[in-house]
Design an enzyme around this catalytic site. Structure first.
Site, PDB file in Angstrom:
ATOM      1  N   THR A 106     -26.041  -5.507  19.181  1.00 57.85           N
ATOM      2  CA  THR A 106     -25.387  -6.334  20.194  1.00 57.85           C
ATOM      3  C   THR A 106     -24.984  -5.529  21.425  1.00 57.85           C
ATOM      4  O   THR A 106     -25.045  -6.027  22.550  1.00 57.85           O
ATOM      5  CB  THR A 106     -24.137  -6.996  19.564  1.00 57.85           C
ATOM      6  OG1 THR A 106     -24.562  -7.691  18.398  1.00 57.85           O
ATOM      7  CG2 THR A 106     -23.472  -7.954  20.499  1.00 57.85           C
ATOM      8  N   THR A 182     -23.657  -2.833  14.671  1.00 58.80           N
ATOM      9  CA  THR A 182     -22.498  -2.448  13.859  1.00 58.80           C
ATOM     10  C   THR A 182     -22.757  -2.544  12.349  1.00 58.80           C
ATOM     11  O   THR A 182     -22.124  -1.836  11.579  1.00 58.80           O
ATOM     12  CB  THR A 182     -21.286  -3.343  14.194  1.00 58.80           C
ATOM     13  OG1 THR A 182     -21.661  -4.708  14.013  1.00 58.80           O
ATOM     14  CG2 THR A 182     -20.816  -3.117  15.612  1.00 58.80           C
ATOM     15  N   ASP A 183     -23.692  -3.411  11.959  1.00 56.14           N
ATOM     16  CA  ASP A 183     -23.815  -3.707  10.519  1.00 56.14           C
ATOM     17  C   ASP A 183     -24.078  -2.468   9.662  1.00 56.14           C
ATOM     18  O   ASP A 183     -23.533  -2.341   8.570  1.00 56.14           O
ATOM     19  CB  ASP A 183     -24.941  -4.723  10.281  1.00 56.14           C
ATOM     20  CG  ASP A 183     -24.634  -6.085  10.891  1.00 56.14           C
ATOM     21  OD1 ASP A 183     -23.503  -6.262  11.392  1.00 56.14           O
ATOM     22  OD2 ASP A 183     -25.514  -6.957  10.875  1.00 56.14           O
ATOM     23  N   LYS A 261     -17.718  -0.420   7.907  1.00 59.29           N
ATOM     24  CA  LYS A 261     -17.494  -1.747   8.489  1.00 59.29           C
ATOM     25  C   LYS A 261     -16.828  -2.595   7.422  1.00 59.29           C
ATOM     26  O   LYS A 261     -17.359  -2.733   6.311  1.00 59.29           O
ATOM     27  CB  LYS A 261     -18.831  -2.357   8.928  1.00 59.29           C
ATOM     28  CG  LYS A 261     -18.649  -3.683   9.645  1.00 59.29           C
ATOM     29  CD  LYS A 261     -19.938  -4.220  10.264  1.00 59.29           C
ATOM     30  CE  LYS A 261     -19.633  -5.535  10.982  1.00 59.29           C
ATOM     31  NZ  LYS A 261     -20.781  -6.106  11.674  1.00 59.29           N
TER      32      LYS A 261
END
Ligand code: ASP
Length: 460
Positions: A106, A182-183, A261
């Site tokens: 993103t 981020t995952d 995360k």
């Protein structure tokens, strides 16, 4: 996501051909369940090809299953303007030189307001156009290495990243920032912590949970903080810099081997596990929360060791797991298994013979805990002692994903049982620690800042 070229492949494309419409057509789409009016958007590289995506007049995007479409009528055409206002990124000889590697996610994109199409924003000029504060911090060079959502990162990308980091450090850069989805950012942070050792400069990973077109986007604040950490901090380690508390007061800098995360949608999703973070960072200042980090140096003596064995897996234990799972892993030729066990590091008795067989076949098996916080302690219960007797090695407080990455890295170098064990149990950068601080579980981990401020006034 990375390729804005209008076009469809596969089913989506044939649907457009079938109804003689194209990307950017203003259309009315009829389906068995009703109709939609909107603009046909280009499909991103990573989206599936069974839907076409429409930008509705409300501003929302909707995916329409290609096989449900009974008719499409076009009324006109409205093409997006892809151009992000580019401004030349200023050069200031007095500022640090930072290289930003793009891998995707993103953070590497923003939406076009008019159409809702995802547009990559990546050259220094584009970044300066959207986040001008970056120029107050450093001179920026950008290099797009990949354009993938982070679930598609893997050994090929890890190795390329490690090599480019090594080359860029040798060229004299003062800090490196890596834009990443981020995952799986914590997976990449872990493997880079092993593949890239003794870096003389900070290597800071950054991403965003919400794209930069949204008012609540964390893209700019995260990027500014990450670039600041790379340019001005003294922490020459692989780290993750992301949104800290629920308000946007500061970002947290996390050690690459202790970060995870922890929330699927909150911006404040990254947390240091089993320790306290390295620092808090806001545009004005860096507050160090600990002093046991590796310091910035002037030399260029980084060690790049991009080893990786792909036949390694994580076995997430659940009650009533049956031994055929372990047998299947072994029979498929896996060389390493990281178990995420219950409690202090347990699995049920029916698995014992399968683990015994795996170890006898030379499979390297390490135990971690599903609780994430705390240590594997296999001496406490008889169960634990028996499991160790089968050749399963306790991995202290290494996080399961970190143990997975470390075992992949270790087995990429050797298959010798003792040597693998030595590598696994010798900490490189706090992937195992002697103890977990009592306050690590709570402090600076996203509490409400006002409450923290109040607590500080009464603790004095
Ligand atoms: N799915 C995306 C990724 O990890 C989400 C993000 O960029 O934050 O690449």
């Amino acid at each position: 996501m990375s390729d804005p070229t209008p076009g469809y492949r596969g089913i989506g494309k044939s649907t457009l051909d079938r109804f003689d419409v194209s990307v950017w057509s203003e259309v009315e789409v009829k389906t068995g369940n009703g109709g939609f009016k909107g603009i046909i958007l280009p499909r991103s590289e990573t989206a599936d090809d069974r839907h076409i995506v429409l930008k509705l007049s409300t501003g929302y995007n909707v995916g329409v299953a290609a096989d449900s479409i009974t008719g499409i009528t076009a009324h006109g055409r409205r093409e997006a303007n892809y151009k992000i206002p580019e401004k030349e990124f200023p050069f200031d000889a007095g500022k640090s030189n930072i290289t930003l590697f793009g891998t995707g996610g993103t953070i590497a994109s923003r939406l076009d307001y008019r159409t809702g199409a995802v547009i990559p924003a990546f050259s220094p000029g584009e970044l300066y156009g959207s986040v001008p504060e970056l120029a107050d911090i450093c001179n920026l060079t950008t290099e797009k290495l990949f354009g993938v959502f982070s679930e598609n990162m893997g050994p090929e990308q890890y190795i390329r990243l490690a090599q480019r980091i090594g080359e860029t450090i040798a060229e004299g850069v003062d800090g490196i920032v890596i834009g990443h989805g981020t995952d799986t950012m914590h997976h990449t942070a872990a493997i880079l912590s092993f593949m890239v050792q003794d870096s003389p400069v900070p290597i800071v990973m950054v991403g965003s949970q919400r794209s930069s077109d949204r008012p609540s986007s964390d893209a700019a604040i995260n990027l500014i903080a990450a670039v600041k950490a790379a340019a001005q901090s003294d922490i020459a380690e692989v780290s993750v810099c992301m949104f800290g508390p629920t308000s946007d007061q500061y970002c947290l800098l996390h050690r690459g081997t202790r970060v995870r995360k922890m929330h699927s949608s909150y911006r404040s999703t990254f947390r240091t596990i089993g320790d306290v973070p390295l620092a808090t960072i806001n545009p004005e200042k860096i507050d160090y929360l600990r002093d046991d980090y590796k310091r910035r140096r002037d030399d260029r003596n980084v060690k790049i060791n991009p080893a990786f064995e792909e036949k390694v897996t994580i076995l997430y234990y659940y009650p009533n797991m049956t031994p055929d799972i372990v047998d299947a892993i072994v029979d498929k030729g896996y060389r390493g298994i990281v178990i995420a066990g219950t409690g202090l590091g347990h699995v049920n008795k029916p698995l014992y013979p399968a683990l015994d067989r795996a170890a006898a076949k030379g499979v390297h098996i390490y135990m971690t805990v599903q609780t994430l916080w705390g240590y594997v302690q296999m001496y406490v219960y008889e169960t634990g002692r028996e499991i160790m007797g089968l050749g399963v090695v306790p991995a202290a407080n290494m996080l399961p994903e970190v143990a997975f990455m470390k075992l992949s890295w270790a087995l990429g170098q050797t298959d010798d049982r003792d040597e693998v064990r030595r590598i696994m149990l010798t900490p490189v950068v706090d992937e195992t620690t002697e103890r977990e601080p009592y306050n690590g579980y709570l402090i600076f981990q996203g509490e409400i800042p006002e409450v923290q401020a109040f607590l500080r006034t009464i603790k004095r």
